[in-house]
Design an enzyme around this catalytic site. Structure first.
Site, PDB file in Angstrom:
ATOM      1  N   LYS A  22     -12.442  17.725 -37.565  1.00 22.55           N
ATOM      2  CA  LYS A  22     -13.032  17.644 -38.909  1.00 22.55           C
ATOM      3  C   LYS A  22     -13.122  19.045 -39.519  1.00 22.55           C
ATOM      4  O   LYS A  22     -12.734  19.263 -40.669  1.00 22.55           O
ATOM      5  CB  LYS A  22     -14.432  17.049 -38.834  1.00 22.55           C
ATOM      6  N   ASN A  23     -13.599  20.007 -38.728  1.00 20.92           N
ATOM      7  CA  ASN A  23     -13.874  21.333 -39.286  1.00 20.92           C
ATOM      8  C   ASN A  23     -12.637  22.203 -39.422  1.00 20.92           C
ATOM      9  O   ASN A  23     -12.728  23.342 -39.864  1.00 20.92           O
ATOM     10  CB  ASN A  23     -14.962  22.020 -38.459  1.00 20.92           C
ATOM     11  N   CYS A 116     -29.020  20.939 -46.746  1.00 27.83           N
ATOM     12  CA  CYS A 116     -28.748  19.633 -46.130  1.00 27.83           C
ATOM     13  C   CYS A 116     -29.798  19.440 -45.038  1.00 27.83           C
ATOM     14  O   CYS A 116     -30.757  20.190 -44.923  1.00 27.83           O
ATOM     15  CB  CYS A 116     -27.342  19.611 -45.547  1.00 27.83           C
ATOM     16  N   ARG A 121     -28.833  26.217 -46.072  1.00 26.44           N
ATOM     17  CA  ARG A 121     -27.364  26.409 -46.176  1.00 26.44           C
ATOM     18  C   ARG A 121     -27.009  27.288 -47.379  1.00 26.44           C
ATOM     19  O   ARG A 121     -26.276  26.890 -48.273  1.00 26.44           O
ATOM     20  CB  ARG A 121     -26.641  25.062 -46.272  1.00 26.44           C
ATOM     21  N   ILE A 123     -25.212  30.236 -49.754  1.00 31.95           N
ATOM     22  CA  ILE A 123     -23.816  30.691 -49.810  1.00 31.95           C
ATOM     23  C   ILE A 123     -23.740  32.145 -50.271  1.00 31.95           C
ATOM     24  O   ILE A 123     -22.723  32.592 -50.831  1.00 31.95           O
ATOM     25  CB  ILE A 123     -22.966  29.786 -50.733  1.00 31.95           C
ATOM     26  N   ASP A 305     -23.078  22.844 -32.808  1.00 36.79           N
ATOM     27  CA  ASP A 305     -22.780  21.422 -33.044  1.00 36.79           C
ATOM     28  C   ASP A 305     -22.889  20.594 -31.775  1.00 36.79           C
ATOM     29  O   ASP A 305     -22.954  19.360 -31.857  1.00 36.79           O
ATOM     30  CB  ASP A 305     -21.372  21.268 -33.629  1.00 36.79           C
ATOM     31  N   ARG A 397     -19.265  10.500 -41.014  1.00 37.55           N
ATOM     32  CA  ARG A 397     -18.755  11.698 -41.695  1.00 37.55           C
ATOM     33  C   ARG A 397     -17.862  12.478 -40.737  1.00 37.55           C
ATOM     34  O   ARG A 397     -16.923  13.150 -41.163  1.00 37.55           O
ATOM     35  CB  ARG A 397     -19.930  12.591 -42.133  1.00 37.55           C
TER      36      ARG A 397
HETATM   37  C1  EPZ Z   1     -19.490  25.308 -40.284  1.00 32.45           C
HETATM   38  O1  EPZ Z   1     -20.530  25.235 -41.238  1.00 32.45           O
HETATM   39  C2  EPZ Z   1     -19.310  23.894 -39.752  1.00 32.45           C
HETATM   40  N1  EPZ Z   1     -18.911  23.013 -40.851  1.00 32.45           N
HETATM   41  C3  EPZ Z   1     -20.617  23.410 -39.124  1.00 32.45           C
HETATM   42  O2  EPZ Z   1     -20.357  22.116 -38.575  1.00 32.45           O
HETATM   43  C4  EPZ Z   1     -20.997  24.351 -37.998  1.00 32.45           C
HETATM   44  O3  EPZ Z   1     -22.236  23.950 -37.454  1.00 32.45           O
HETATM   45  C5  EPZ Z   1     -21.112  25.782 -38.550  1.00 32.45           C
HETATM   46  O4  EPZ Z   1     -19.871  26.159 -39.189  1.00 32.45           O
HETATM   47  C6  EPZ Z   1     -21.414  26.797 -37.461  1.00 32.45           C
HETATM   48  O5  EPZ Z   1     -20.434  26.740 -36.491  1.00 32.45           O
HETATM   49  C7  EPZ Z   1     -17.618  23.002 -41.245  1.00 32.45           C
HETATM   50  O6  EPZ Z   1     -16.795  23.741 -40.751  1.00 32.45           O
HETATM   51  C8  EPZ Z   1     -17.262  22.027 -42.335  1.00 32.45           C
HETATM   52  P1  EPZ Z   1     -21.847  29.002 -41.283  1.00 32.45           P
HETATM   53  P2  EPZ Z   1     -20.808  26.517 -42.205  1.00 32.45           P
HETATM   54  O7  EPZ Z   1     -21.514  29.497 -42.645  1.00 32.45           O
HETATM   55  O8  EPZ Z   1     -19.541  27.170 -42.564  1.00 32.45           O
HETATM   56  C9  EPZ Z   1     -26.011  30.900 -42.600  1.00 32.45           C
HETATM   57  C10 EPZ Z   1     -20.777  19.856 -38.101  1.00 32.45           C
HETATM   58  O9  EPZ Z   1     -21.694  19.255 -37.524  1.00 32.45           O
HETATM   59  N2  EPZ Z   1     -25.314  31.322 -43.827  1.00 32.45           N
HETATM   60  O10 EPZ Z   1     -21.192  29.608 -40.105  1.00 32.45           O
HETATM   61  O11 EPZ Z   1     -21.698  26.091 -43.316  1.00 32.45           O
HETATM   62  C11 EPZ Z   1     -26.204  29.392 -42.554  1.00 32.45           C
HETATM   63  O12 EPZ Z   1     -27.349  29.015 -43.284  1.00 32.45           O
HETATM   64  C12 EPZ Z   1     -21.100  20.985 -39.066  1.00 32.45           C
HETATM   65  O13 EPZ Z   1     -19.556  19.615 -37.950  1.00 32.45           O
HETATM   66  C13 EPZ Z   1     -25.972  32.149 -44.729  1.00 32.45           C
HETATM   67  O14 EPZ Z   1     -27.119  32.522 -44.544  1.00 32.45           O
HETATM   68  O15 EPZ Z   1     -21.643  27.431 -41.204  1.00 32.45           O
HETATM   69  C14 EPZ Z   1     -26.344  29.121 -41.089  1.00 32.45           C
HETATM   70  O16 EPZ Z   1     -27.677  29.367 -40.703  1.00 32.45           O
HETATM   71  C15 EPZ Z   1     -22.593  21.247 -39.176  1.00 32.45           C
HETATM   72  N3  EPZ Z   1     -25.338  32.516 -45.871  1.00 32.45           N
HETATM   73  C16 EPZ Z   1     -25.420  30.162 -40.444  1.00 32.45           C
HETATM   74  O17 EPZ Z   1     -25.202  31.168 -41.445  1.00 32.45           O
HETATM   75  C17 EPZ Z   1     -24.040  32.116 -46.141  1.00 32.45           C
HETATM   76  O18 EPZ Z   1     -23.492  32.499 -47.187  1.00 32.45           O
HETATM   77  C18 EPZ Z   1     -24.070  29.609 -40.003  1.00 32.45           C
HETATM   78  O19 EPZ Z   1     -23.465  29.073 -41.142  1.00 32.45           O
HETATM   79  C19 EPZ Z   1     -23.389  31.287 -45.205  1.00 32.45           C
HETATM   80  C20 EPZ Z   1     -24.039  30.913 -44.056  1.00 32.45           C
END
Ligand code: EPZ
Length: 423
Positions: A22-23, A116, A121, A123, A305, A397
């Site tokens: 998925k990811n 979520c 979350r 950006i 995850d 999902r």
């Molecule tokens: C990806 O989410 C995955 N989703 C998530 O999988 C996975 O848990 C996560 O990476 C970590 O491995 C997809 O790939 C679609 P991050 P992502 O940006 O990209 C913080 C599942 O169950 N952060 O690495 O959103 C954020 O809040 C899903 O398949 C900021 O603070 O994860 C989090 O605490 C759930 N500012 C941490 O970093 C930002 O601009 C990791 O987030 C971005 C992120």
């Protein structure tokens, strides 16, 4: 609204083919618009999140076709550069379209992806990086707008190795003048798959899988073919299910190296885990030992995850298993539901302590998020009587043919539609 009805007690036996990741497929679907052209994808899982991405691609003006595991996208007819709230609401990780649309159109507007179940979350890392590439960022009225007359390659260092921010930089930098060097990049295998897809499309990217990625321009090719890599979290899910229920399960079409951290812990708990080139086999008989401390980290550390999935496998293990969740601020929501089955779990902030119990008893429980929902089904496999996991659409999902896969391995799991007395 699905309800997963689990009659516990069956050991799992047999083999299953693991779905495409998925990811990996989600960022690759977004990437299909970079440089135009036609993308032919294989090994794509049938998921609600994939459907949401295809709906966005169609809204943007691309033509999309899906047939079993194959997806064809012709992005030549793309005519829009914004994603409305109704579509963003369906999947917050649509934020990865931001870099792709910016690269293609020079401007992108999308409804700000909210938080979520896992937390706020934000950006901010995405927006900071795109600004450093030369984009002007405007946030107003619940929308984010990025525009750049010219993106210019530069050195970007991420404050945290965010997967999504890494992907958005790779996508936007394809259209930047000169070379972009991204440091403190996320190292997940899905980032490598995105690099491979973009390079097949005509990009020049190297370093994915390490903390330093170089992106140098793009010479678009008209047709790109790519097979999506296997889903390491889906594989971890079925291994944890076998550990929880006991038995002998072989998973095919996996990359064993991508789930080392999970299989290492399962071995430490007393499971026999054997690895082939593209398969993993897990056998478990007798009572599990408690897991050694599980601390979630960015890849190659233990994946957040898989935290809930492994926790469910520990509920009846001998001893106490400790989990530390470092990635998301709200990723223990499955704990209160597991307690309803008789689990003994204490949570202090980011730490959960699971004391093994002799017995779990089935009960109605609610899925709070994607992996938490799967974890509740895994726990139900080891519980007496029936566990009903009431789900508002989380599990599908991320999992293709979830009940069918578990049932083919001998589990008594049925996907039912919620009726008034289960809502
Ligand atoms: C990806 O989410 C995955 N989703 C998530 O999988 C996975 O848990 C996560 O990476 C970590 O491995 C997809 O790939 C679609 P991050 P992502 O940006 O990209 C913080 C599942 O169950 N952060 O690495 O959103 C954020 O809040 C899903 O398949 C900021 O603070 O994860 C989090 O605490 C759930 N500012 C941490 O970093 C930002 O601009 C990791 O987030 C971005 C992120």
């Amino acid at each position: 609204m699905p309800v997963w009805k689990v009659c516990g007690g069956n050991a799992l036996e047999g083999s299953a083919v693991v779905q495409g990741a998925k990811n990996a497929v989600l960022p690759i679907l977004a990437a299909s618009i970079v440089g135009g052209g036609v993308s032919c994808l294989d090994n794509c899982p049938k998921l609600l999140d994939v459907d949401a991405s295809l709906e966005i691609l169609h809204y943007l003006g691309c033509s999309v076709m899906q047939n079993r595991g194959k997806i064809l996208i012709d992005s030549g007819g793309m005519s829009r550069n914004h994603i409305p709230h109704a579509l963003m609401m369906k999947m917050r990780s649509s934020v990865m379209f931001m870099g792709a649309i910016l690269a293609r159109c020079g401007e992108v507007r999308l409804s700000a992806p909210g938080g979520c179940e896992l937390g706020s979350r934000p950006i901010d890392l995405h927006l900071k990086a795109l600004h450093e590439l030369g984009a002007e960022i405007e946030e107003s009225g619940g929308e984010v707008c990025c525009r750049a007359s010219k993106l210019k390659g530069t050195h970007i260092n991420l404050d945290f190795p965010s997967v999504g921010a890494t992907e958005n930089v790779m996508l936007a930098a394809c259209a930047a003048e000169g070379t972009t060097v991204l440091t403190n990049a996320a190292r997940e295998p899905e980032i490598v798959d995105l690099q491979n897809f973009l390079n097949a499309k005509g990009a020049k990217i190297h370093g994915a899988g390490t903390a330093e990625i170089h992106i140098t321009g793009f010479s678009p090719r008209s047709v790109t073919e790519h097979a999506v890599l296997p889903d390491r979290i889906a594989a971890a899910t079925y291994l944890c299910a076998a550990a929880s229920a006991g038995g002998d399960v072989r998973l095919e079409r996996v990359v064993p190296a991508h789930l080392n951290t999970v299989t290492d812990v399962l071995r430490s708990m007393g499971c026999e885990v054997a690895e082939g080139e593209r398969e993993v086999r897990l056998r478990r008989s007798g009572r599990l030992n408690a897991a050694r401390p599980v601390v979630t980290k960015p890849y190659p550390g233990f994946p957040t995850d898989a935290q809930a999935l492994l926790m469910s496998a520990c509920l009846k293990a001998g001893g106490t298993s400790v989990f530390v969740e470092n990635i998301f601020e709200n990723r223990f929501r499955h704990v209160s539901e597991l307690r309803r089955l008789g689990a003994d779990i204490r949570v202090e902030g980011r730490v959960a302590m699971v004391s093994g119990v002799a017995k779990l008893t089935g009960a109605p429980v609610s899925a709070c998020d994607l992996r938490g929902g799967a974890a509740l089904v895994i726990a139900g496999l080891a519980a007496e009587n029936v566990t009903e996991v009431i789900d508002t659409g989380h599990v599908e999902r991320g999992y293709e043919r979830f009940a069918q896969t578990l049932s083919a391995l001998g589990a008594d799991v049925q996907r039912c539609e919620a009726t008034s007395d289960t809502e």
